[in-house]
Design an enzyme around this catalytic site. Sequence first.
Site, mmCIF file in Angstrom:
data_model
loop_
_atom_site.group_PDB
_atom_site.id
_atom_site.type_symbol
_atom_site.label_atom_id
_atom_site.label_comp_id
_atom_site.label_asym_id
_atom_site.label_seq_id
_atom_site.Cartn_x
_atom_site.Cartn_y
_atom_site.Cartn_z
ATOM 1 C CG HIS A 102 0.822 6.016 4.767
ATOM 2 N ND1 HIS A 102 0.012 7.042 5.263
ATOM 3 C CD2 HIS A 102 0.452 4.810 4.995
ATOM 4 C CE1 HIS A 102 -0.983 6.424 5.638
ATOM 5 N NE2 HIS A 102 -1.009 5.063 5.659
ATOM 6 C CB THR B 247 -8.924 1.103 7.778
ATOM 7 O OG1 THR B 247 -8.683 1.944 6.479
ATOM 8 C CG2 THR B 247 -10.308 0.629 7.534
ATOM 9 N NE ARG C 69 -8.046 7.039 4.774
ATOM 10 C CZ ARG C 69 -9.073 6.712 5.854
ATOM 11 N NH1 ARG C 69 -10.221 7.339 5.940
ATOM 12 N NH2 ARG C 69 -8.605 5.483 6.726
ATOM 13 C CD GLU D 42 -6.842 -6.560 2.910
ATOM 14 O OE1 GLU D 42 -7.177 -6.408 1.628
ATOM 15 O OE2 GLU D 42 -5.911 -6.051 3.492
ATOM 16 N NE ARG E 269 -7.402 10.880 5.877
ATOM 17 C CZ ARG E 269 -7.780 10.286 7.024
ATOM 18 N NH1 ARG E 269 -6.935 9.495 7.792
ATOM 19 N NH2 ARG E 269 -9.147 10.487 7.244
ATOM 20 C CG ASN F 91 -1.771 0.902 1.298
ATOM 21 O OD1 ASN F 91 -1.540 2.057 0.864
ATOM 22 N ND2 ASN F 91 -3.083 0.786 1.812
ATOM 23 C CD GLU G 193 -6.681 -0.945 0.771
ATOM 24 O OE1 GLU G 193 -6.823 0.283 1.506
ATOM 25 O OE2 GLU G 193 -5.990 -1.736 0.977
ATOM 26 C CG HIS H 133 -4.672 -2.155 9.793
ATOM 27 N ND1 HIS H 133 -5.259 -0.899 9.032
ATOM 28 C CD2 HIS H 133 -4.665 -1.634 10.768
ATOM 29 C CE1 HIS H 133 -5.222 -0.029 9.851
ATOM 30 N NE2 HIS H 133 -4.950 -0.368 11.002
ATOM 31 C CG HIS I 38 -8.042 3.623 1.425
ATOM 32 N ND1 HIS I 38 -8.038 3.539 2.767
ATOM 33 C CD2 HIS I 38 -9.407 4.098 1.027
ATOM 34 C CE1 HIS I 38 -9.295 3.598 3.215
ATOM 35 N NE2 HIS I 38 -10.165 4.175 1.993
HETATM 36 N N1 PXP Z 1 -5.471 -3.675 3.853
HETATM 37 C C1 PXP Z 1 -6.418 -2.598 4.056
HETATM 38 C C2 PXP Z 1 -7.877 -3.091 3.452
HETATM 39 C C3 PXP Z 1 -6.251 -1.353 4.491
HETATM 40 O O1 PXP Z 1 -7.324 -0.483 4.477
HETATM 41 C C4 PXP Z 1 -4.970 -1.062 4.872
HETATM 42 C C5 PXP Z 1 -4.787 0.409 5.310
HETATM 43 O O2 PXP Z 1 -5.520 0.652 6.477
HETATM 44 C C6 PXP Z 1 -3.992 -2.037 4.793
HETATM 45 C C7 PXP Z 1 -4.255 -3.368 4.228
HETATM 46 C C8 PXP Z 1 -2.607 -1.810 5.152
HETATM 47 O O3 PXP Z 1 -2.575 -1.452 6.557
HETATM 48 P P1 PXP Z 1 -0.936 -0.939 7.261
HETATM 49 O O4 PXP Z 1 -0.893 0.320 6.361
HETATM 50 O O5 PXP Z 1 -1.237 -0.649 8.537
HETATM 51 O O6 PXP Z 1 -0.151 -1.885 6.697
#
Ligand code: PXP
Length: 241
Positions: A10, A101, A45, A151, A49, A7, A70, A191, A43
């Site tokens: 960030h 999330t 949003r 997931e 953001r 992901n 996402e 997550h 994601h």
């Molecule tokens: N999977 C989903 C569906 C998410 O929404 C997120 C981010 O919240 C992640 C994975 C990745 O989480 P993290 O950034 O904490 O690794």
Amino acid sequence: MCKLGINIDHVATLRNARGQSHPDPLEAAIILKECKVDSITMHLREDRRHIKDKDIFLIKDKVDLPINLEIAPTEEMTKIAIDLNPRSVCFVPEKRMEITTEGGLNVKSNMIKIERLLNLFSSSKIKVACFIEPDFNQIDSLKSLGIKILEFHTGSYADAKTTKIIENKLSLIQEAAKYATKLGFDCHAGHGLNYKNVFNIASIKEIKELNIGHFIIGESIFSGLKNSILKMKDIINSAKK
Ligand code: PXP
């Protein structure tokens, strides 16, 4: 083998802090491709953001890797997803004020809304998943909607502080993954995963894909900071020669 989606939201968070173009999520997506990661997770949003619409379309256009988008389960987001045509979409719950999330989607209490959105996907090949807590009732609700991928939100496991709670949260994920697999689901998880806690989750044989973001992007500061400082020193010193 367990697939890995990274992901890259960030990278965009950091870019947006300056309102300019560096660091560019496109560059991160190219590195994912070089590392033979299985998919790019982003994601989009509702408040934009981090990743923005132009990022997802540019990355889809320029990087030959499957995209896992996402989104909140809304009509606006579903239309953008259909336009983008990623490999897969994962419906996640979204609250404007949350930092990340917080918890899985309550499928059971959103059946009608999700069913309506699934109909919008019916003429596309996009695979649809939902981000849920490891909870049998939620799995049953997904089954009745005809969804085949889920997931598991691993946040409660990742945040657990004592061995007893960690074991308890892990066993909920293990049992839910077994149950879902028996019902024919493809199980993913994500997550809060990091170097210390990912092993237990990756060891669950029913879990076929992990999506990891914040830790990898954060950790890459430390694995790359030294090189960045040394390179900057080199340039500055060469200017004085
Ligand atoms: N999977 C989903 C569906 C998410 O929404 C997120 C981010 O919240 C992640 C994975 C990745 O989480 P993290 O950034 O904490 O690794």
